[in-house]
Design an enzyme around this catalytic site. Structure first.
Site, PDB file in Angstrom:
ATOM      1  N   HIS A 127       0.680  -9.816   4.528  1.00 52.41           N
ATOM      2  CA  HIS A 127       0.849 -10.241   3.147  1.00 52.41           C
ATOM      3  C   HIS A 127       2.096  -9.574   2.546  1.00 52.41           C
ATOM      4  CE1 HIS A 127      -0.586 -10.519  -1.182  1.00 52.41           C
ATOM      5  NE2 HIS A 127      -0.726 -11.733  -0.767  1.00 52.41           N
ATOM      6  N   LYS A 129       5.949  -8.580   1.748  1.00 51.30           N
ATOM      7  CA  LYS A 129       7.177  -9.332   1.514  1.00 51.30           C
ATOM      8  C   LYS A 129       8.291  -8.304   1.424  1.00 51.30           C
ATOM      9  CE  LYS A 129       3.612 -11.105  -1.219  1.00 51.30           C
ATOM     10  NZ  LYS A 129       3.016 -11.951  -0.243  1.00 51.30           N
ATOM     11  N   ASP A 134      21.262  -4.733   6.914  1.00 50.65           N
ATOM     12  CA  ASP A 134      22.140  -3.726   7.558  1.00 50.65           C
ATOM     13  C   ASP A 134      21.488  -2.340   7.588  1.00 50.65           C
ATOM     14  OD1 ASP A 134      23.966  -5.764   7.766  1.00 50.65           O
ATOM     15  OD2 ASP A 134      25.223  -5.080   6.096  1.00 50.65           O
ATOM     16  N   HIS A 343       2.178 -13.131 -10.798  1.00 55.86           N
ATOM     17  CA  HIS A 343       1.855 -12.712  -9.439  1.00 55.86           C
ATOM     18  C   HIS A 343       2.296 -11.260  -9.204  1.00 55.86           C
ATOM     19  CE1 HIS A 343       2.599 -13.271  -4.908  1.00 55.86           C
ATOM     20  NE2 HIS A 343       1.356 -13.642  -5.047  1.00 55.86           N
ATOM     21  N   LYS A 345       2.679  -7.253  -9.040  1.00 56.43           N
ATOM     22  CA  LYS A 345       1.695  -6.227  -8.682  1.00 56.43           C
ATOM     23  C   LYS A 345       2.361  -4.860  -8.722  1.00 56.43           C
ATOM     24  CE  LYS A 345      -0.646  -9.573  -5.739  1.00 56.43           C
ATOM     25  NZ  LYS A 345       0.223 -10.756  -5.559  1.00 56.43           N
ATOM     26  N   ASP A 350       2.878   7.660 -16.941  1.00 58.85           N
ATOM     27  CA  ASP A 350       3.846   8.474 -17.665  1.00 58.85           C
ATOM     28  C   ASP A 350       4.704   9.279 -16.687  1.00 58.85           C
ATOM     29  OD1 ASP A 350       1.100   9.602 -17.416  1.00 58.85           O
ATOM     30  OD2 ASP A 350       2.099  11.464 -18.014  1.00 58.85           O
TER      31      ASP A 350
HETATM   32  C1  LIG Z   1      -4.365 -12.440  -4.062  1.00 66.69           C
HETATM   33  O1  LIG Z   1      -3.004 -12.703  -3.906  1.00 66.69           O
HETATM   34  C2  LIG Z   1      -2.640 -13.895  -3.287  1.00 66.69           C
HETATM   35  C3  LIG Z   1      -1.174 -14.005  -3.270  1.00 66.69           C
HETATM   36  O2  LIG Z   1      -0.524 -12.802  -3.405  1.00 66.69           O
HETATM   37  C4  LIG Z   1      -3.279 -15.081  -3.931  1.00 66.69           C
HETATM   38  O3  LIG Z   1      -2.905 -16.292  -3.345  1.00 66.69           O
HETATM   39  C5  LIG Z   1      -4.768 -14.891  -3.892  1.00 66.69           C
HETATM   40  O4  LIG Z   1      -5.427 -15.969  -4.474  1.00 66.69           O
HETATM   41  C6  LIG Z   1      -5.103 -13.604  -4.605  1.00 66.69           C
HETATM   42  N1  LIG Z   1      -6.509 -13.418  -4.783  1.00 66.69           N
HETATM   43  C7  LIG Z   1      -7.441 -13.306  -3.884  1.00 66.69           C
HETATM   44  C8  LIG Z   1      -8.804 -13.459  -4.447  1.00 66.69           C
HETATM   45  O5  LIG Z   1      -7.230 -13.113  -2.726  1.00 66.69           O
END
Ligand SMILES: *[C@@H]1O[C@H](CO)[C@@H](O)[C@H](O)[C@H]1NC(C)=O
Ligand SMILES: *[C@@H]1O[C@H](CO)[C@@H](O)[C@H](O)[C@H]1NC(C)=O
Ligand SMILES: *[C@@H]1O[C@H](CO)[C@@H](O)[C@H](O)[C@H]1NC(C)=O
Ligand SMILES: *[C@@H]1O[C@H](CO)[C@@H](O)[C@H](O)[C@H]1NC(C)=O
Ligand SMILES: *[C@@H]1O[C@H](CO)[C@@H](O)[C@H](O)[C@H]1NC(C)=O
Length: 422
Positions: A127, A129, A134, A343, A345, A350
């Protein structure tokens, strides 16, 4: 381990994808993810390494109009030119791929593609990315190699340039996937070779200067089964950041669930949730949690979040707030599958900033491959005109938190995300 201060004259910046129609102005961070990828490809001189969940940089069914996938197409065309310029392109992508069109075309130009069968090893998927160019520049973050991630999904990532020591460490994580996808695809090597040993960790962070401000930086990886020697575990990293916070913890995640989602039967998984509750209720840390609402939001998420929010009521009145971020869509945009969602994350406290690739639920840390990066500039001297990455991330978070796209989660309402099926 390498100590980079000498070899690194690094530049680090948060980069974003802002879905079309969201916010009037361009990204707060200045650079879009599409531009940072194109920039990296222009800089490339000898190698490009990409680890990806999947590849769909072009929209084969032209969901919107002809220009909707233009950023993705530009990136794809640049990737196609690499081999003819003598630049080695290696791609480690999750297996099996649902669409092989992009990777097959890239392989035809001479790129090396490995479809990594992680399921056989950990029961999860790749999962992650990340890009390494270089062994000197890199990108990591939430955006998939998907045209939608460049124009129709809200994403946050990190672009780091001129930083060999850290880029080499990111390359070692790529090396793990490459190795799992290699000769004995779908099995672990008998031992992890020394060339994949972590160059940075929570115990031994790299001491760098980011944009002139001293920083301690390290990478983390999940799941532990594929961590080479010395690699910090992603979940332990998140927990240590939560317990290190003194004033606030701001979290932006798509999905937050104290559950294992992909096991039968599903089970309760309180690890992160308990630590957040303790931070707010035992230590008095301000906790702000921002999750996403879209068609695919798990309805259970909102119930668990309401239980978290109950703690903000008397008698404890813990400082916990939850908001739901919804990306608005026109009727046309609604038709694009798996788009129009926040999307991103990441977490900012602080003291530090953490950029990750995982949803916050158990399987993402125990089975699924993901990465994180921690930048700690606590106690660093910040001179005039300089800014810590922590501050940039805080600004980014608060822009979204205070925007009209965020709404308060109510404790009583059962229909807090009307888009999600109940
Ligand atoms: C978690 O993340 C992915 C993509 O990053 C998403 O497609 C997915 O639905 C998300 N939630 C779950 C419940 O896996
Ligand atoms: C570009 O790559 C070539 C061959 O790989 C190398 O000799 C040269 O030093 C590299 N240039 C830069 C600026 O890194
Ligand atoms: C690895 O295994 C998966 C699943 O068996 C397969 O789809 C994929 O093509 C294999 N990858 C390579 C590089 O052979
Ligand atoms: C990276 O280093 C090179 C050579 O020192 C310099 O020319 C370039 O401007 C640097 N790039 C950034 C983004 O700082
Ligand atoms: C950040 O750095 C400070 C000062 O060196 C240290 O005490 C703290 O443990 C670090 N925090 C994290 C989460 O690494």
């Amino acid at each position: 381990p390498l100590r980079g201060s000498k070899s690194c004259r690094e530049k680090m910046q948060l980069v974003e994808s802002i879905p079309a129609g969201l916010y009037e102005s361009s990204p707060l961070s200045g650079w879009s993810i599409a531009n940072s990828w194109l920039h990296l490809l222009n800089e490339a001189n000898s190698s490009v390494h990409i680890a990806a969940f999947y590849f769909t940089l072009r929209d084969s069914d032209l969901q919107l109009d002809e220009s909707s996938d233009s950023e993705g197409r530009k990136v794809f065309e640049k990737l196609k030119e690499l081999e003819s310029k003598g630049i080695n392109l290696q791609i480690a992508v999750n297996a099996p791929q649902t669409s092989t069109q992009d990777t097959a075309e890239l392989a035809a130009t001479g790129a090396e593609v490995r479809e990594v069968d992680l399921k056989a090893v950990t029961g999860g998927i790749i999962h992650t990315k990340l890009w390494v160019v270089d062994q000197k520049h890199f990108y990591l973050g939430s955006a998939n190699m998907d045209w939608r991630s460049l124009s129709e999904v809200k994403e946050v990532g990190l672009l780091v340039q001129n930083c060999s020591c850290l880029a080499q460490d990111v390359h070692r994580i790529f090396g793990v996937y490459w190795s799992v996808g290699g000769l004995n695809n779908g099995s672990l090597p008998p031992y992890w070779p020394a060339r994949l040993t972590a160059l940075s960790s929570a115990e031994n962070p790299l001491h760098l200067k980011f944009n002139g401000v001293p920083a301690q930086v390290y990478l983390s990886s999940a799941p532990p089964q594929i961590s080479a020697r010395g690699r910090s575990d992603d979940l332990s990293t998140i927990l240590s950041i939560i317990s290190d916070a003194q004033k606030f913890i701001y979290i932006s995640v798509m999905d937050y669930l104290p559950l294992s989602q992909f096991t039968q039967p599903i089970r309760f998984w309180p690890t992160i949730d308990s630590n957040l509750r303790a931070a707010a209720c035992t230590r008095g840390v301000e906790v702000k949690l921002m999750v996403s609402c879209w068609k695919h939001s798990p309805a259970a998420m909102f119930t668990f979040l309401q239980s978290l929010l109950v703690l903000s009521r008397p008698p404890l009145k813990c400082n916990i707030e939850v908001k739901i971020f919804t990306v608005p869509s026109t009727a046309e945009q609604m038709k694009i599958p798996f788009a129009r969602v926040n999307h991103a994350k990441y977490m900012v406290t602080d003291r530090v900033v953490y950029i990750g690739t995982s949803n916050w639920s158990e399987n993402y840390f125990t089975n699924t491959a993901g990465v994180g990066l921690v930048v700690n500039q606590t106690d660093s001297v910040v001179e005039k005109g300089q800014q810590t990455l922590q501050r940039q991330a805080e600004d980014l978070f608060l822009r979204d938190w205070r925007s009209s796209y965020s709404s308060w989660l109510s404790v009583d309402d059962v229909d807090v995300c009307p888009l999600s099926p109940h």
